[in-house]
Design a protein around this motif. Structure first.
Motif, PDB file in Angstrom:
ATOM      1  N   ASP A  48       0.876  -1.169   0.000  1.00 31.36           N
ATOM      2  CA  ASP A  48       0.000   0.000   0.000  1.00 31.36           C
ATOM      3  C   ASP A  48       0.915   1.220   0.000  1.00 31.36           C
ATOM      4  O   ASP A  48       1.757   1.364   0.888  1.00 31.36           O
ATOM      5  N   VAL A  49       0.763   2.080  -0.995  1.00 30.22           N
ATOM      6  CA  VAL A  49       1.611   3.270  -1.099  1.00 30.22           C
ATOM      7  C   VAL A  49       0.830   4.555  -0.839  1.00 30.22           C
ATOM      8  O   VAL A  49       1.294   5.642  -1.170  1.00 30.22           O
ATOM      9  N   VAL A  53       6.014   8.675   1.213  1.00 36.76           N
ATOM     10  CA  VAL A  53       6.789   9.905   1.415  1.00 36.76           C
ATOM     11  C   VAL A  53       7.986   9.796   0.469  1.00 36.76           C
ATOM     12  O   VAL A  53       9.012   9.208   0.803  1.00 36.76           O
ATOM     13  N   GLY A  54       7.823  10.327  -0.720  1.00 36.52           N
ATOM     14  CA  GLY A  54       8.833  10.180  -1.764  1.00 36.52           C
ATOM     15  C   GLY A  54      10.186  10.763  -1.418  1.00 36.52           C
ATOM     16  O   GLY A  54      11.222  10.263  -1.873  1.00 36.52           O
ATOM     17  N   SER A  55      10.217  11.795  -0.594  1.00 39.42           N
ATOM     18  CA  SER A  55      11.497  12.404  -0.228  1.00 39.42           C
ATOM     19  C   SER A  55      12.344  11.477   0.639  1.00 39.42           C
ATOM     20  O   SER A  55      13.535  11.714   0.815  1.00 39.42           O
ATOM     21  N   ALA A  56      11.748  10.393   1.147  1.00 42.91           N
ATOM     22  CA  ALA A  56      12.493   9.409   1.944  1.00 42.91           C
ATOM     23  C   ALA A  56      13.171   8.363   1.067  1.00 42.91           C
ATOM     24  O   ALA A  56      13.905   7.520   1.561  1.00 42.91           O
ATOM     25  N   ILE A  57      12.921   8.426  -0.249  1.00 41.68           N
ATOM     26  CA  ILE A  57      13.521   7.485  -1.203  1.00 41.68           C
ATOM     27  C   ILE A  57      14.411   8.291  -2.145  1.00 41.68           C
ATOM     28  O   ILE A  57      13.923   9.147  -2.878  1.00 41.68           O
ATOM     29  N   VAL A  58      15.706   8.005  -2.107  1.00 40.28           N
ATOM     30  CA  VAL A  58      16.685   8.793  -2.870  1.00 40.28           C
ATOM     31  C   VAL A  58      17.500   7.875  -3.782  1.00 40.28           C
ATOM     32  O   VAL A  58      17.964   6.815  -3.354  1.00 40.28           O
ATOM     33  N   GLY A 104      10.822   5.672   7.005  1.00 39.79           N
ATOM     34  CA  GLY A 104       9.712   6.611   6.913  1.00 39.79           C
ATOM     35  C   GLY A 104       9.170   6.795   5.514  1.00 39.79           C
ATOM     36  O   GLY A 104       8.485   7.774   5.235  1.00 39.79           O
ATOM     37  N   SER A 105       9.443   5.864   4.617  1.00 36.93           N
ATOM     38  CA  SER A 105       8.983   5.985   3.231  1.00 36.93           C
ATOM     39  C   SER A 105       7.469   5.844   3.101  1.00 36.93           C
ATOM     40  O   SER A 105       6.895   6.263   2.106  1.00 36.93           O
ATOM     41  N   GLY A 118      13.421   0.041   4.672  1.00 38.90           N
ATOM     42  CA  GLY A 118      14.259   0.831   3.792  1.00 38.90           C
ATOM     43  C   GLY A 118      15.575   0.125   3.491  1.00 38.90           C
ATOM     44  O   GLY A 118      15.798  -1.020   3.893  1.00 38.90           O
ATOM     45  N   VAL A 119      16.449   0.832   2.779  1.00 36.40           N
ATOM     46  CA  VAL A 119      17.755   0.286   2.402  1.00 36.40           C
ATOM     47  C   VAL A 119      18.788   1.394   2.491  1.00 36.40           C
ATOM     48  O   VAL A 119      18.459   2.580   2.465  1.00 36.40           O
ATOM     49  N   SER A 120      20.044   0.981   2.539  1.00 39.98           N
ATOM     50  CA  SER A 120      21.134   1.947   2.592  1.00 39.98           C
ATOM     51  C   SER A 120      22.212   1.527   1.606  1.00 39.98           C
ATOM     52  O   SER A 120      22.694   0.387   1.648  1.00 39.98           O
TER      53      SER A 120
END
Length: 127
Positions: A48-49, A53-58, A104-105, A118-120
């Protein structure tokens, strides 16, 4: 002579609180980068999207030397896969195309609400 016997109060049994199993973490199984346009993310189960929060995905693009945030249009490819448009945010100095995303994505599993951690520094494409 009658004997007075004190009344013993009834003690109710206490029930143990039910143990609540936390939802399983949402796992990223594939990620593709379409140069300067979009990033496609595939998960292990339906997502579910709505709270994205797109700014959390870079995405860091080594070839273009640019950094992008996933703040563009969102396209649901199938229940497990989403394509997110990218918006340029500045220069990048990485040697590879890299994906960074925080917990927080806002991407969560449909079935149990499990969150994506998330990932790093994930090298794209993945796997």
């Amino acid at each position: 002579m009658p004997v007075n016997v004190p009344l013993i109060p009834f003690i109710r049994r206490r029930r143990r609180p039910k143990m609540v199993t936390p939802p399983a973490a949402l796992m990223l199984v594939a990620a593709e980068y379409d140069s300067e346009v979009s990033v496609t993310l595939t998960f292990d189960r339906a997502i579910d999207v709505a709270g994205l929060v797109g700014s959390a995905i870079v995405v860091e693009d080594a070839g273009a030397g640019l950094r992008f945030e996933a703040t563009g249009p969102v396209t649901i490819i199938n229940p497990q896969t989403v394509r997110i448009g990218l918006g340029e945010t500045g220069p990048s100095g990485t040697a590879d195309n890299i994906l960074n995303a925080s917990a927080g994505s806002g991407i969560v599993a449909v079935d149990d609400g499990g969150m994506w951690a998330g990932v790093s520094d994930l090298v794209l494409p993945f796997p």
